[in-house]
Design an enzyme around this catalytic site. Sequence first.
Site, PDB file in Angstrom:
ATOM      1  N   SER A  13      37.150  47.550  33.521  1.00  0.00           N
ATOM      2  CA  SER A  13      38.139  48.616  33.284  1.00  0.00           C
ATOM      3  C   SER A  13      39.524  48.016  33.015  1.00  0.00           C
ATOM      4  O   SER A  13      40.319  48.584  32.260  1.00  0.00           O
ATOM      5  CB  SER A  13      38.189  49.598  34.457  1.00  0.00           C
ATOM      6  OG  SER A  13      38.749  49.003  35.598  1.00  0.00           O
ATOM      7  N   ASN A  14      39.816  46.869  33.616  1.00  0.00           N
ATOM      8  CA  ASN A  14      41.113  46.224  33.330  1.00  0.00           C
ATOM      9  C   ASN A  14      41.124  45.598  31.943  1.00  0.00           C
ATOM     10  O   ASN A  14      42.145  45.619  31.257  1.00  0.00           O
ATOM     11  CB  ASN A  14      41.433  45.199  34.416  1.00  0.00           C
ATOM     12  CG  ASN A  14      41.867  45.882  35.693  1.00  0.00           C
ATOM     13  OD1 ASN A  14      42.995  46.360  35.785  1.00  0.00           O
ATOM     14  ND2 ASN A  14      40.959  45.989  36.655  1.00  0.00           N
ATOM     15  N   ARG A  67      30.319  24.385  39.360  1.00  0.00           N
ATOM     16  CA  ARG A  67      31.522  25.082  38.840  1.00  0.00           C
ATOM     17  C   ARG A  67      32.265  24.250  37.803  1.00  0.00           C
ATOM     18  O   ARG A  67      32.836  24.790  36.852  1.00  0.00           O
ATOM     19  CB  ARG A  67      32.485  25.409  39.982  1.00  0.00           C
ATOM     20  CG  ARG A  67      31.983  26.467  40.902  1.00  0.00           C
ATOM     21  CD  ARG A  67      32.961  26.788  42.022  1.00  0.00           C
ATOM     22  NE  ARG A  67      32.253  27.445  43.098  1.00  0.00           N
ATOM     23  CZ  ARG A  67      31.833  28.705  43.057  1.00  0.00           C
ATOM     24  NH1 ARG A  67      32.091  29.458  42.023  1.00  0.00           N
ATOM     25  NH2 ARG A  67      31.151  29.217  44.055  1.00  0.00           N
ATOM     26  N   MET A  92      34.900  37.155  39.030  1.00  0.00           N
ATOM     27  CA  MET A  92      34.558  37.057  40.453  1.00  0.00           C
ATOM     28  C   MET A  92      33.901  35.716  40.769  1.00  0.00           C
ATOM     29  O   MET A  92      32.841  35.672  41.397  1.00  0.00           O
ATOM     30  CB  MET A  92      33.642  38.214  40.847  1.00  0.00           C
ATOM     31  CG  MET A  92      34.235  39.586  40.550  1.00  0.00           C
ATOM     32  SD  MET A  92      35.856  39.863  41.276  1.00  0.00           S
ATOM     33  CE  MET A  92      35.364  40.462  42.877  1.00  0.00           C
ATOM     34  N   ILE A  94      35.020  31.432  41.723  1.00  0.00           N
ATOM     35  CA  ILE A  94      36.095  30.448  41.954  1.00  0.00           C
ATOM     36  C   ILE A  94      36.166  29.504  40.754  1.00  0.00           C
ATOM     37  O   ILE A  94      35.138  29.020  40.270  1.00  0.00           O
ATOM     38  CB  ILE A  94      35.789  29.656  43.246  1.00  0.00           C
ATOM     39  CG1 ILE A  94      35.846  30.590  44.455  1.00  0.00           C
ATOM     40  CG2 ILE A  94      36.743  28.481  43.417  1.00  0.00           C
ATOM     41  CD1 ILE A  94      35.272  29.999  45.734  1.00  0.00           C
ATOM     42  N   ASN A 109      45.626  35.716  37.382  1.00  0.00           N
ATOM     43  CA  ASN A 109      44.552  36.448  38.060  1.00  0.00           C
ATOM     44  C   ASN A 109      45.090  37.793  38.557  1.00  0.00           C
ATOM     45  O   ASN A 109      46.256  37.904  38.937  1.00  0.00           O
ATOM     46  CB  ASN A 109      44.042  35.630  39.249  1.00  0.00           C
ATOM     47  CG  ASN A 109      42.875  36.294  39.945  1.00  0.00           C
ATOM     48  OD1 ASN A 109      41.926  36.766  39.305  1.00  0.00           O
ATOM     49  ND2 ASN A 109      42.925  36.379  41.269  1.00  0.00           N
ATOM     50  N   HIS A 111      44.505  40.792  41.389  1.00  0.00           N
ATOM     51  CA  HIS A 111      43.853  40.958  42.693  1.00  0.00           C
ATOM     52  C   HIS A 111      44.250  42.299  43.306  1.00  0.00           C
ATOM     53  O   HIS A 111      45.432  42.658  43.309  1.00  0.00           O
ATOM     54  CB  HIS A 111      44.224  39.813  43.633  1.00  0.00           C
ATOM     55  CG  HIS A 111      43.458  39.884  44.903  1.00  0.00           C
ATOM     56  ND1 HIS A 111      42.121  39.524  44.990  1.00  0.00           N
ATOM     57  CD2 HIS A 111      43.803  40.324  46.129  1.00  0.00           C
ATOM     58  CE1 HIS A 111      41.695  39.744  46.219  1.00  0.00           C
ATOM     59  NE2 HIS A 111      42.695  40.224  46.930  1.00  0.00           N
ATOM     60  N   ASP A 147      42.831  33.293  45.251  1.00  0.00           N
ATOM     61  CA  ASP A 147      43.904  34.290  45.329  1.00  0.00           C
ATOM     62  C   ASP A 147      45.184  33.670  45.907  1.00  0.00           C
ATOM     63  O   ASP A 147      45.917  34.310  46.656  1.00  0.00           O
ATOM     64  CB  ASP A 147      43.461  35.507  46.174  1.00  0.00           C
ATOM     65  CG  ASP A 147      42.199  36.152  45.603  1.00  0.00           C
ATOM     66  OD1 ASP A 147      42.094  36.246  44.371  1.00  0.00           O
ATOM     67  OD2 ASP A 147      41.322  36.539  46.384  1.00  0.00           O
ATOM     68  N   GLU A 176      46.475  48.885  38.974  1.00  0.00           N
ATOM     69  CA  GLU A 176      46.068  47.617  38.341  1.00  0.00           C
ATOM     70  C   GLU A 176      46.187  47.688  36.823  1.00  0.00           C
ATOM     71  O   GLU A 176      46.705  46.770  36.191  1.00  0.00           O
ATOM     72  CB  GLU A 176      44.599  47.309  38.677  1.00  0.00           C
ATOM     73  CG  GLU A 176      44.369  46.790  40.050  1.00  0.00           C
ATOM     74  CD  GLU A 176      42.957  46.259  40.218  1.00  0.00           C
ATOM     75  OE1 GLU A 176      42.823  45.205  40.830  1.00  0.00           O
ATOM     76  OE2 GLU A 176      41.989  46.896  39.734  1.00  0.00           O
TER      77      GLU A 176
HETATM   78  C1  GAR Z   1      39.582  44.663  40.027  1.00  0.00           C
HETATM   79  O1  GAR Z   1      39.876  45.533  41.088  1.00  0.00           O
HETATM   80  C2  GAR Z   1      40.175  43.300  40.284  1.00  0.00           C
HETATM   81  O2  GAR Z   1      41.437  43.343  40.894  1.00  0.00           O
HETATM   82  C3  GAR Z   1      39.141  42.695  41.192  1.00  0.00           C
HETATM   83  O3  GAR Z   1      37.927  43.063  40.596  1.00  0.00           O
HETATM   84  C4  GAR Z   1      38.071  44.352  40.012  1.00  0.00           C
HETATM   85  C5  GAR Z   1      37.513  44.349  38.603  1.00  0.00           C
HETATM   86  O4  GAR Z   1      37.477  45.645  38.075  1.00  0.00           O
HETATM   87  N1  GAR Z   1      39.294  41.278  41.299  1.00  0.00           N
HETATM   88  C6  GAR Z   1      39.207  40.595  42.456  1.00  0.00           C
HETATM   89  O5  GAR Z   1      38.909  41.124  43.502  1.00  0.00           O
HETATM   90  C7  GAR Z   1      39.490  39.106  42.354  1.00  0.00           C
HETATM   91  N2  GAR Z   1      39.624  38.499  43.640  1.00  0.00           N
HETATM   92  P1  GAR Z   1      37.173  45.869  36.514  1.00  0.00           P
HETATM   93  O6  GAR Z   1      35.949  45.009  36.173  1.00  0.00           O
HETATM   94  O7  GAR Z   1      36.883  47.328  36.375  1.00  0.00           O
HETATM   95  O8  GAR Z   1      38.387  45.449  35.745  1.00  0.00           O
END
Ligand code: GAR
Length: 209
Positions: A13-14, A67, A92, A94, A109, A111, A147, A176
């Site tokens: 979604s981001n 990694r 998601m 490291i 990143n 968060h 993070d 976000e």
């Molecule tokens: C978001 O809330 C982002 O901040 C989080 O994963 C989600 C992805 O949502 N990231 C973390 O927690 C990283 N530590 P999306 O796939 O709908 O954009």
Amino acid sequence: MFRIAVMVSGNGSNLQALIDNVHANDKVDAQIVMVICSKEGARAIERAEAAGIRTEVVTLESRGGDRERRDGEVVRLLRLVAPDLVVMAGWMSIVTPVLLDAYPDRVINLHPSLLPAFPGMDSIAQALDWGAKVTGVTVHIAEEAVDGGPPILQEPVPILPGDTLEVLEERVHGVEHRLLVRAVTLYAQGKVNRDPARLRRMIVDEGGS
Ligand code: GAR
């Protein structure tokens, strides 16, 4: 043109917020030139393909769980499109110096908490379960510590009495989407820089944009 690569793992979604708002932003000449996804079949892949963006899947499993090997492949792909900025938008996994050293201060990143509170996984649920009255969103420079890098933008989000996880998630995601677009726009305008006097701080010039 300012070239952006986006790294994703799930819903995307981001990524969608960036597609919808950065491509069509008259303040900057910026384009997403590649999406790299860490999971086969993720919804984010469909979103990228629907927007006509070159999309690559690089799983940790396909590199034997190593990694550094995985990041080597990510860097090889990124070099094909020469990004000015690499955005981890729900990535998601490291990352290692193999990626971070290839793009110093150019990997950011997103968060879903006010770091350093609630790092790691399930941060929205962690904040709710902890009984916090406020959580938030952080966009920060990516470092090896999870993070852990200095913030570029942060915004608080209230936790209201009676909030369920779903309600709070929706509120956090709304922030976000807006904050990530703003951070990427500021980067594209050259308005995000490390403070030479205090290297742990980012100077963000938000005036006049
Ligand atoms: C978001 O809330 C982002 O901040 C989080 O994963 C989600 C992805 O949502 N990231 C973390 O927690 C990283 N530590 P999306 O796939 O709908 O954009």
